[in-house]
Design a protein around this motif. Sequence first.
Motif, short mmCIF file in Angstrom:
data_model
loop_
_atom_site.label_atom_id
_atom_site.label_comp_id
_atom_site.label_asym_id
_atom_site.label_seq_id
_atom_site.Cartn_x
_atom_site.Cartn_y
_atom_site.Cartn_z
N ASP A 91 0.81 -1.41 -0.20
CA ASP A 91 -0.06 -0.01 0.72
C ASP A 91 0.58 1.19 -0.02
OD1 ASP A 91 -1.69 2.35 1.80
OD2 ASP A 91 -3.29 0.52 0.38
N ASN A 92 0.57 2.20 -0.62
CA ASN A 92 1.19 3.86 -1.00
C ASN A 92 0.75 4.28 0.46
OD1 ASN A 92 -1.04 5.33 -0.96
ND2 ASN A 92 -1.48 4.61 -2.85
N SER A 93 0.15 3.85 1.36
CA SER A 93 0.39 4.54 3.09
C SER A 93 -0.24 5.95 2.81
CB SER A 93 1.28 4.68 3.38
OG SER A 93 1.73 3.90 3.60
N ALA A 94 -1.53 6.13 2.12
CA ALA A 94 -2.10 7.60 1.67
C ALA A 94 -2.74 7.57 3.04
CB ALA A 94 -3.37 6.84 0.69
N TYR A 95 -3.88 6.51 3.16
CA TYR A 95 -4.67 6.87 4.83
C TYR A 95 -4.15 7.01 5.94
CZ TYR A 95 -7.75 5.10 8.12
OH TYR A 95 -8.35 4.89 9.47
#
Length: 263
Positions: free
Chosen positions: A54-58
Amino acid sequence: MIQIFHEAPLQIFDKVKEVTDGEYALVHLLDNDLSYAKAMATSRANSSRPFILDNSAYELGKAFSAGAFAEWIGLINPSTYVVPDVIGDSHNTVEAFSQWKTRYRDLDGKKMGVVQGNTFAEVTTCFKALQMLGADIIGIPFLIGRGVYQAQNIEPTPFDLMNYRIRLLKHLVANCEKHPIHLLGVALPQEGIYVRGCSWIESIDTSNPVIHGLAGIAYDTEKGLSTKRSELLADLIHTEVTPEQEKLIFENIAAFKRFFTRA
């Protein structure tokens, strides 16, 4: 059958792997937590199970740096990775996906695009654009409806968020060509009762049963939850899990699976 991914503290990571369909890793933790990075790299190297990065945006409020993310994809070699998106902004999310596809065309792994937008129309346009750009799978965040409520100066409840995504899924199925979908998190676990019949949904990730187990909160096996804890599993990755917490976590995981997979 919907594939289920659960993040968990490192102490019970290997045990949780035994009851999930693959691993789900957060790139910002790979980048700043050596023990986490080693655990994820070892897990990926020793298994052919699905592995989503995951790109860790959250967790960060915005997607991880594209260049650094691409480097981690090359190192970890995930089976699927979440292309950087722009929270709440459908136009710039599509543009970011387009730029990624051009700049990093040689990276292996399936590309997950993430829909954004503050109306059904915006999300639908975003969904169709990601399809055209070649997203292998499209992620729908559990927070996809938050901007709609906040525009009205309303802070949505977990029930609001759950019901919004359920209605959005029905809208997309009615107005788009069929495409694989991944559900990014859940507001409430009982959402599975209403969406498990959707053949577009291939997978879901969430730390929900783990977070609530750590907090001593058991799922109602028929009704799920009435509220949602706000902690991020990323902030609890080194939590020391007691036997009592571990027992509850695995009971919640089993209940979660029944919500999403019961015939």
